[in-house]
Design a protein around this motif. Structure first.
Motif, PDB file in Angstrom:
ATOM      1  N   THR A  94      49.222  63.977  66.479  1.00  0.00           N
ATOM      2  CA  THR A  94      48.395  65.181  66.336  1.00  0.00           C
ATOM      3  C   THR A  94      47.963  65.412  64.896  1.00  0.00           C
ATOM      4  O   THR A  94      47.149  66.280  64.626  1.00  0.00           O
ATOM      5  CB  THR A  94      49.164  66.437  66.812  1.00  0.00           C
ATOM      6  OG1 THR A  94      50.287  66.639  65.944  1.00  0.00           O
ATOM      7  CG2 THR A  94      49.645  66.275  68.237  1.00  0.00           C
ATOM      8  N   HIS A  95      48.529  64.639  63.953  1.00  0.00           N
ATOM      9  CA  HIS A  95      48.297  64.926  62.534  1.00  0.00           C
ATOM     10  C   HIS A  95      46.929  64.457  62.050  1.00  0.00           C
ATOM     11  O   HIS A  95      46.309  65.096  61.211  1.00  0.00           O
ATOM     12  CB  HIS A  95      49.392  64.259  61.702  1.00  0.00           C
ATOM     13  CG  HIS A  95      49.417  64.699  60.288  1.00  0.00           C
ATOM     14  ND1 HIS A  95      49.838  65.947  59.906  1.00  0.00           N
ATOM     15  CD2 HIS A  95      49.033  64.079  59.154  1.00  0.00           C
ATOM     16  CE1 HIS A  95      49.737  66.061  58.598  1.00  0.00           C
ATOM     17  NE2 HIS A  95      49.242  64.953  58.111  1.00  0.00           N
ATOM     18  N   MET A  96      46.475  63.330  62.585  1.00  0.00           N
ATOM     19  CA  MET A  96      45.165  62.818  62.201  1.00  0.00           C
ATOM     20  C   MET A  96      44.246  62.905  63.409  1.00  0.00           C
ATOM     21  O   MET A  96      44.687  62.806  64.549  1.00  0.00           O
ATOM     22  CB  MET A  96      45.268  61.343  61.775  1.00  0.00           C
ATOM     23  CG  MET A  96      46.289  61.050  60.710  1.00  0.00           C
ATOM     24  SD  MET A  96      45.882  61.769  59.106  1.00  0.00           S
ATOM     25  CE  MET A  96      44.561  60.676  58.596  1.00  0.00           C
ATOM     26  N   ASP A 122      49.650  74.972  61.323  1.00  0.00           N
ATOM     27  CA  ASP A 122      49.760  73.536  61.284  1.00  0.00           C
ATOM     28  C   ASP A 122      48.458  73.008  60.675  1.00  0.00           C
ATOM     29  O   ASP A 122      47.444  73.686  60.770  1.00  0.00           O
ATOM     30  CB  ASP A 122      49.867  73.065  62.741  1.00  0.00           C
ATOM     31  CG  ASP A 122      50.711  71.821  62.863  1.00  0.00           C
ATOM     32  OD1 ASP A 122      51.108  71.272  61.827  1.00  0.00           O
ATOM     33  OD2 ASP A 122      50.954  71.418  64.006  1.00  0.00           O
ATOM     34  N   HIS A 123      48.497  71.826  60.069  1.00  0.00           N
ATOM     35  CA  HIS A 123      47.219  71.294  59.584  1.00  0.00           C
ATOM     36  C   HIS A 123      46.960  69.932  60.195  1.00  0.00           C
ATOM     37  O   HIS A 123      47.864  69.263  60.691  1.00  0.00           O
ATOM     38  CB  HIS A 123      47.176  71.236  58.058  1.00  0.00           C
ATOM     39  CG  HIS A 123      47.993  70.121  57.473  1.00  0.00           C
ATOM     40  ND1 HIS A 123      49.283  70.288  57.029  1.00  0.00           N
ATOM     41  CD2 HIS A 123      47.702  68.813  57.271  1.00  0.00           C
ATOM     42  CE1 HIS A 123      49.752  69.140  56.581  1.00  0.00           C
ATOM     43  NE2 HIS A 123      48.817  68.219  56.711  1.00  0.00           N
ATOM     44  N   THR A 124      45.705  69.577  60.148  1.00  0.00           N
ATOM     45  CA  THR A 124      45.319  68.274  60.667  1.00  0.00           C
ATOM     46  C   THR A 124      44.187  67.747  59.797  1.00  0.00           C
ATOM     47  O   THR A 124      43.539  68.503  59.087  1.00  0.00           O
ATOM     48  CB  THR A 124      44.918  68.387  62.158  1.00  0.00           C
ATOM     49  OG1 THR A 124      44.848  67.100  62.719  1.00  0.00           O
ATOM     50  CG2 THR A 124      43.585  69.072  62.323  1.00  0.00           C
ATOM     51  N   HIS A 125      43.984  66.439  59.816  1.00  0.00           N
ATOM     52  CA  HIS A 125      42.951  65.838  58.975  1.00  0.00           C
ATOM     53  C   HIS A 125      41.801  65.398  59.862  1.00  0.00           C
ATOM     54  O   HIS A 125      41.935  64.468  60.636  1.00  0.00           O
ATOM     55  CB  HIS A 125      43.522  64.650  58.208  1.00  0.00           C
ATOM     56  CG  HIS A 125      44.695  65.035  57.365  1.00  0.00           C
ATOM     57  ND1 HIS A 125      44.561  65.445  56.060  1.00  0.00           N
ATOM     58  CD2 HIS A 125      46.008  65.142  57.652  1.00  0.00           C
ATOM     59  CE1 HIS A 125      45.759  65.771  55.581  1.00  0.00           C
ATOM     60  NE2 HIS A 125      46.651  65.595  56.536  1.00  0.00           N
ATOM     61  N   LEU A 126      40.702  66.113  59.747  1.00  0.00           N
ATOM     62  CA  LEU A 126      39.569  65.826  60.626  1.00  0.00           C
ATOM     63  C   LEU A 126      38.615  64.830  59.994  1.00  0.00           C
ATOM     64  O   LEU A 126      37.865  64.171  60.688  1.00  0.00           O
ATOM     65  CB  LEU A 126      38.797  67.112  60.941  1.00  0.00           C
ATOM     66  CG  LEU A 126      39.580  68.198  61.698  1.00  0.00           C
ATOM     67  CD1 LEU A 126      38.697  69.396  61.944  1.00  0.00           C
ATOM     68  CD2 LEU A 126      40.129  67.648  63.006  1.00  0.00           C
TER      69      LEU A 126
HETATM   70 ZN   LIG Z   1      48.621  66.186  56.388  1.00  0.00          ZN
END
Ligand SMILES: [Zn+2]
Ligand SMILES: [Zn+2]
Ligand SMILES: [Zn+2]
Length: 146
Positions: A124-126, A68-72
């Motif tokens: 949870t994405h950002m 999964d990816h997220t934007h930190l």
């Molecule tokens: Zn994204």
């Protein structure tokens, strides 16, 4: 036979070396950018792997729901192994520490957004940005007015 072979097969993917290595790398350290993963994948077993192969492996793994990816921050997305619940990311603006929290903590907010706007939010994405407890403490010690 690595521990990740089973997960790959269960997800309907062939357990290729690059895919296994991507999972190993992310099991070792979460929140890596695609470039960081591409640098970490080649090892003695796997040999040299072109970054494009790593990016394709990452795509396949994300498509299968294993990562999964997220934007930190404003940079490239960072990847981590997918967990069943998903998690929130708290990023400290001062020291950069990333803290993971169970997504359930924001369940009330998500439910309220759904109720009042009909919007199904993916919280949870950002990442949520702010100041961690120890940086807030430090700041307060230096300037008790804050
Ligand atoms: Zn994204
Ligand atoms: Zn994470
Ligand atoms: Zn901090």
């Amino acid at each position: 036979m690595g521990e990740h072979d089973e997960a790959l097969r269960a997800a309907g993917l062939r357990a290729t070396l690059p895919r296994r290595r991507v999972l190993e790398v992310l099991a070792d350290r979460a929140h890596l950018t695609p470039d960081e993963i591409a640098r970490a994948v080649p090892d003695r077993e796997c040999g040299p792997v072109p970054p494009s192969t790593v990016y394709r492996a990452l795509d396949a793994l994300e498509g299968a729901g294993l990562v999964d990816h997220t934007h930190l921050d404003h940079g490239p997305p960072t990847y981590h192994l997918a967990d069943h619940e998903g998690h929130l990311h708290l990023v400290c603006r001062t020291c950069g520490t990333v803290t993971e929290l169970a997504a359930g903590l924001a369940a009330d907010l998500a439910a309220r957004l759904r109720r009042e706007t009909g919007f199904d939010a993916d919280l949870t994405h950002m990442a949520i940005h702010g100041r961690c407890a120890s940086c807030a403490d430090e700041l307060h010690r230096k300037d008790p007015a804050t």
